[in-house]
Scaffold this motif. Structure first.
Motif, short mmCIF file in Angstrom:
data_model
loop_
_atom_site.label_atom_id
_atom_site.label_comp_id
_atom_site.label_asym_id
_atom_site.label_seq_id
_atom_site.Cartn_x
_atom_site.Cartn_y
_atom_site.Cartn_z
N GLN A 22 0.82 -1.20 0.01
CA GLN A 22 0.10 0.15 0.02
C GLN A 22 0.88 1.29 -0.18
O GLN A 22 0.52 2.10 -0.74
CB GLN A 22 -0.91 0.02 1.10
CG GLN A 22 -1.89 1.04 1.16
CD GLN A 22 -3.04 0.96 2.08
OE1 GLN A 22 -2.97 0.21 2.77
NE2 GLN A 22 -4.20 1.63 2.02
N GLU A 39 -8.02 4.94 -2.39
CA GLU A 39 -8.35 3.62 -1.94
C GLU A 39 -9.12 2.72 -2.74
O GLU A 39 -8.72 1.49 -3.03
CB GLU A 39 -9.23 3.82 -0.68
CG GLU A 39 -9.90 2.36 0.32
CD GLU A 39 -8.29 1.80 0.61
OE1 GLU A 39 -8.43 0.48 0.71
OE2 GLU A 39 -7.43 2.51 0.87
N GLN A 43 -7.64 -0.81 -4.24
CA GLN A 43 -8.42 -2.07 -3.94
C GLN A 43 -8.60 -2.89 -5.27
O GLN A 43 -8.19 -4.10 -5.29
CB GLN A 43 -9.83 -1.95 -3.50
CG GLN A 43 -9.70 -1.49 -1.76
CD GLN A 43 -11.06 -1.23 -1.42
OE1 GLN A 43 -12.23 -1.30 -2.37
NE2 GLN A 43 -11.27 -0.85 -0.19
N ASP A 44 -8.81 -2.44 -6.30
CA ASP A 44 -8.73 -3.07 -7.86
C ASP A 44 -7.37 -3.52 -7.79
O ASP A 44 -7.32 -4.79 -8.65
CB ASP A 44 -9.52 -1.96 -8.83
CG ASP A 44 -10.92 -1.76 -8.56
OD1 ASP A 44 -11.67 -2.82 -8.15
OD2 ASP A 44 -11.72 -0.81 -9.07
N GLN A 46 -5.18 -4.54 -5.88
CA GLN A 46 -4.84 -5.63 -5.02
C GLN A 46 -5.47 -6.90 -5.92
O GLN A 46 -4.78 -8.01 -5.99
CB GLN A 46 -5.25 -5.38 -3.71
CG GLN A 46 -4.29 -4.64 -2.90
CD GLN A 46 -4.81 -4.73 -1.52
OE1 GLN A 46 -6.05 -4.38 -1.11
NE2 GLN A 46 -4.08 -5.18 -0.66
#
Length: 229
Positions: A22, A39, A43-44, A46
């Motif tokens: 991150q 964020e 998230q996408d 990851q």
């Protein structure tokens, strides 16, 4: 202590890869000039990254493709006019500088190094993993680092386990154990290679897989008394 060769997975076992990932991603996006909400993009990224690594472990994609494709797909989802190749380079440059240790990693490696030999076995990029280890302070306790990039095969393929065993000063199957967080890579690979394994499972996840760990711990500090039995 019965075990004399201790193989450790690196990411999310000794190093907190999620925290490092991150931090590196945020630095990368900032360097590219992105100033929007981070964020949802992260998230996408990851999810895409995990899927691509699984494909790599099955031999469906190569690592050079993976390193850029994860950013290309992420930017496409969010309609970002950013260069995925530039993002990949920035991210890989940042990763070794954002190392976060899992609690107990240094202490456990220091203690086990007194009893035997410690090696790393990781599905990672060779020069990146070497730089991250150097930044972490773990290097003083390690005898060798076996990466999938150098070996040409990724866990759970037994060939990377055999490659790691060949780097050790001495390899005796019944005196060897791997410690890792992934059932489908670390533990399953150990089962196939015929060595003991310890599943590092800090989240207390259930095991619904075919992999069968010899031991299971929720904290790295718990590893020492388990192996001393």
């Amino acid at each position: 202590m019965r075990h004399q060769l201790f193989l450790f997975d690196l990411d999310d076992t000794l190093l907190d890869f999620r925290a490092s990932e991150q931090l590196s991603f945020v630095q990368t996006m900032s360097a590219l000039g992105y100033d929007g909400a981070i964020e949802p993009v992260f998230q996408d990224y990851q999810a895409i990254n995990v899927a691509l690594w699984r494909s790599f472990e099955r031999g469906l994609v190569d690592k050079d493709f993976l390193k850029v494709e994860r950013f290309r797909q992420t930017f496409a989802i969010h309609a970002l006019a950013l260069d995925p190749s530039a993002a990949s380079k920035l991210y890989l440059d940042a990763l070794p500088e954002t190392v976060v240790l899992v609690e107990g990693a240094l202490e456990v490696c220091a203690a086990l190094s007194v009893h035997g030999e410690i090696g790393i076995i990781t599905n990672g990029v060779e020069h990146i993993q070497q730089r991250r280890i150097a930044s972490s302070g773990l290097g003083a306790f390690l005898s060798f680092v076996a990466t999938s990039e150098a070996c040409g095969h990724a866990k759970p393929d037994v060939r990377i386990f055999d490659y790691a065993a060949g780097m050790a000063r001495a390899f005796v199957p019944e005196a060897t154990i791997i410690v890792g967080d992934r059932l489908d890579a670390d533990i399953l690979g150990a089962n196939r290679f015929g060595i003991d394994s310890c599943w590092f499972n800090p989240g207390g996840a259930p095991n619904g897989s075919e992999a069968r760990p010899t031991f299971e711990v929720a904290r790295l500090h718990d590893l020492l008394p388990v192996l001393a039995q």
